[in-house]
Structure formats: structure tokens, C-alpha cells
Design an enzyme around this catalytic site. Structure first.
Site, PDB file in Angstrom:
ATOM      1  N   HIS A  69      43.986  37.163  35.505  1.00  0.00           N
ATOM      2  CA  HIS A  69      43.734  38.557  36.467  1.00  0.00           C
ATOM      3  C   HIS A  69      44.977  39.393  35.727  1.00  0.00           C
ATOM      4  O   HIS A  69      45.415  40.267  36.430  1.00  0.00           O
ATOM      5  CB  HIS A  69      43.897  38.511  37.826  1.00  0.00           C
ATOM      6  CG  HIS A  69      43.101  37.347  38.636  1.00  0.00           C
ATOM      7  ND1 HIS A  69      41.862  37.456  38.803  1.00  0.00           N
ATOM      8  CD2 HIS A  69      43.488  36.129  38.828  1.00  0.00           C
ATOM      9  CE1 HIS A  69      41.443  36.121  39.110  1.00  0.00           C
ATOM     10  NE2 HIS A  69      42.268  35.434  39.449  1.00  0.00           N
ATOM     11  N   SER A  70      45.153  39.120  34.726  1.00  0.00           N
ATOM     12  CA  SER A  70      46.200  39.915  33.997  1.00  0.00           C
ATOM     13  C   SER A  70      46.184  41.570  33.728  1.00  0.00           C
ATOM     14  O   SER A  70      45.039  41.950  33.081  1.00  0.00           O
ATOM     15  CB  SER A  70      46.645  39.387  32.716  1.00  0.00           C
ATOM     16  OG  SER A  70      47.512  40.112  31.514  1.00  0.00           O
ATOM     17  N   ASN A  71      46.736  41.990  34.239  1.00  0.00           N
ATOM     18  CA  ASN A  71      46.953  43.683  34.047  1.00  0.00           C
ATOM     19  C   ASN A  71      47.330  44.100  32.449  1.00  0.00           C
ATOM     20  O   ASN A  71      46.725  45.007  32.256  1.00  0.00           O
ATOM     21  CB  ASN A  71      48.012  44.489  35.057  1.00  0.00           C
ATOM     22  CG  ASN A  71      47.563  44.176  36.597  1.00  0.00           C
ATOM     23  OD1 ASN A  71      46.654  44.742  36.994  1.00  0.00           O
ATOM     24  ND2 ASN A  71      48.610  43.720  37.182  1.00  0.00           N
TER      25      ASN A  71
END
Length: 296
Positions: A69-71
């Protein structure tokens, strides 16, 4: 870089939430979440000069790291797609059978996605591992997790030049330490208060000091009281706060970064942490991937 459509400077908005304890304070929000709908907040500021150098060197591939879920990877994936650079994303954990919305976006943007187990992912900062990775990708630019590296600091420091308000305190979420380090390097005159979003007492402080040659250049600290059990941990009280805060203010927040920041701001106001007359700026660093998933 004009192809990316970055909108700077980001606006500063007054915050008047009516919380107990903030009657004698001035509260402001730096809306870095409005820099771009995808390349959000501090992710752009940390990537700016790495991407500029990569374009000047005609780099054809970038390799970087992150969770499902890395921004950071989401912003980087979009940048690479728009700039015609191949992204190879090394992901912590195996999402092949249940790709997250972020991973679906990366694949739609043409990124190559590789999944690493925890043992291999843990080696992401080891020189031997990085040397092997560079050997496999000999012409690639390798960017660390979160984009936090010395090259990222000047872009972060530029936000201070955008401020017209004379603030006494700046609050910001801390995950990999790059944003806080950038403000320290820029010799911010306000007191910097990092809000840890993960369990990392001592570790986060060291991450910041490893990035900054003169960590004593300004007054800073990291508060570890609002991580809610760890990274992406979001118990009901935090989720309830995020919903109420967004309804009250119209500001988009999520429970991984910005929600913890504003929860901390409310708690510090109520506890009398800030002296009367303080002018407090909360840095909304953007990155709203946490709103797209059910468990974080």
C-alpha cells in the site's frame, strides 16, 4: 517535468476545530496533499531531485522498495509512467493472488512488480544486497524505501520558502524520517515535532540523524505516543476520529499517516503542550492510499 502537472506552492489553510486547549493558539495546515492528485505531498518533494538527476543521466529504469500500500511507490510509479522510465517495484510480501489497489495501479502504469519475502526484504539497505541488485539492474537508479535519502532533503526543505506565516511549531508524520530530516537540514526556525506512525523509539531518531550531517541544526523531537500499535494499525478510536475530522473540516485524512498527525495535534492541544500564543502548522504530507483499503 512539466508533464507531471505539479502544483506549487501548496496552500496554507487556517484550522479552527474548536478543540479544548486551542483557544489561545493559531493552527494552520500546509496542504501538501494538494500538490497533485496522485504524486501526493512529501512523496513529490522527496522524489523531485532524484527524478531530475535521473532524467539528466537518461536513466531508463528505476528500482525501489515498498509495501503493498506504499504511497511512495504509488507516486513513483505514476512519475515513471509519465516520464517514460521503467519502474521495478520490490514489494514486501506476496500479493499475487490479491493485488492491492496500489499494485493494480502500478501494473496499469507498466511497472514491473517483484515480491520479496520478509527475510529478503529486510536486507533492502544492506550494501551486499544493493550491490547484487545493481548487478542485475546495471543501468538502473535505485531509490530507497519511502524515497528517504540525502538527495531527497533539498526538495523537502523548499517547503519552508513557501511559508508566509511566522510559525512557532511544525508537526509532521514520521515514517522513514526523510521529511523531518529535510526540514532539519534547511535549518527550520520553528520547533519540529515529528509524530511517529510506527513503533520506532530510538530507531526513527537514528534514521533521521543518519540522513542529516548536523542534526543539532534546529530544535526537533519525535513523539511516539500516537502510533496506535504500529504502522498501519488503526483501531476504532482512530478511525472514528478520522471520519469525524474529515466531516468537520472537509479535509481528506487516512489512518496511516495524516489521521495520526491530526489526532496527535488534538491531544497535544488538550494537554497544554503548546504555550499560549503558539502558531502551530500541521504538515499534511498527503499519501491517501490508506483510504483505499479496509484493514489499514
Amino acid at each position: 517535468m512539466s508533464r507531471l502537472g505539479i502544483s506549487l506552492p501548496s496552500p496554507v489553510q487556517k484550522l479552527d476545530p474548536g478543540w479544548p486547549g486551542c483557544e489561545s493558539l493559531q493552527l494552520w495546515i500546509k496542504r501538501d496533499d494538494l500538490i497533485h492528485p496522485v504524486i501526493s505531498g512529501n512523496k513529490w518533494r522527496k522524489l523531485k531531485y532524484a527524478l531530475l538527476d535521473g532524467l539528466c543521466a537518461q536513466v531508463g529504469e528505476i528500482v525501489s522498495f515498498g509495501g503493498g500500500h506504499s504511497n511512495h511507490l504509488h507516486a513513483l510509479g505514476y512519475c515513471c509512467w509519465k516520464l517514460g522510465i521503467q519502474l521495478t517495484a520490490l514489494i514486501r510480501g506476496d500479493y499475487r493472488h490479491q493485488p492491492t489497489p496500489m499494485l493494480q495501479d502500478l501494473k496499469a502504469w507498466g511497472a514491473q512488480v517483484r515480491y520479496l519475502d520478509k527475510q529478503h526484504y529486510r536486507r533492502r539497505t544492506e550494501p551486499d544486497f544493493l550491490q547484487q541488485l545493481q548487478h542485475v539492474h546495471p543501468h538502473a537508479l535505485i531509490i530507497p524505501e519511502g524515497g528517504s535519502q540525502p538527495q531527497a532533503l533539498p526538495g523537502v526543505g523548499e517547503l519552508l520558502n513557501e511559508l508566509e506565516q511566522d510559525v512557532t511549531h511544525i508537526l509532521l508524520p514520521v515514517g522513514s524520517g526523510g521529511t523531518l530530516a529535510g526540514l532539519i537540514r534547511a535549518r527550520c526556525r520553528a520547533q519540529l515535532i515529528g509524530i511517529a506512525v510506527l513503533r520506532g523509539r530510538g530507531y526513527l531518531e537514528q534514521e533521521v540523524m543518519d540522513l542529516v550531517s548536523d542534526p543539532g541544526a534546529c530544535d526537533w523531537q519525535i513523539c511516539h505516543d500516537f502510533h496506535f500499535g504500529g504502522y498501519a494499525k488503526a483501531p476504532a478510536p482512530l478511525r472514528d476520529f478520522c471520519r469525524h475530522f474529515s466531516l468537520q473540516t472537509g479535509l481528506p485524512v487516512e489512518p496511516v499517516y495524516s489521521g495520526k498527525l491530526f489526532f496527535a495535534l488534538k491531544s497535544l492541544c488538550q494537554s497544554g503542550f503548546f504555550p499560549a500564543g503558539s502558531k502551530v502548522l500541521a504538515l499534511h504530507t498527503g499519501g491517501l492510499q490508506g483510504k483505499r483499503i479496509g484493514s489499514e
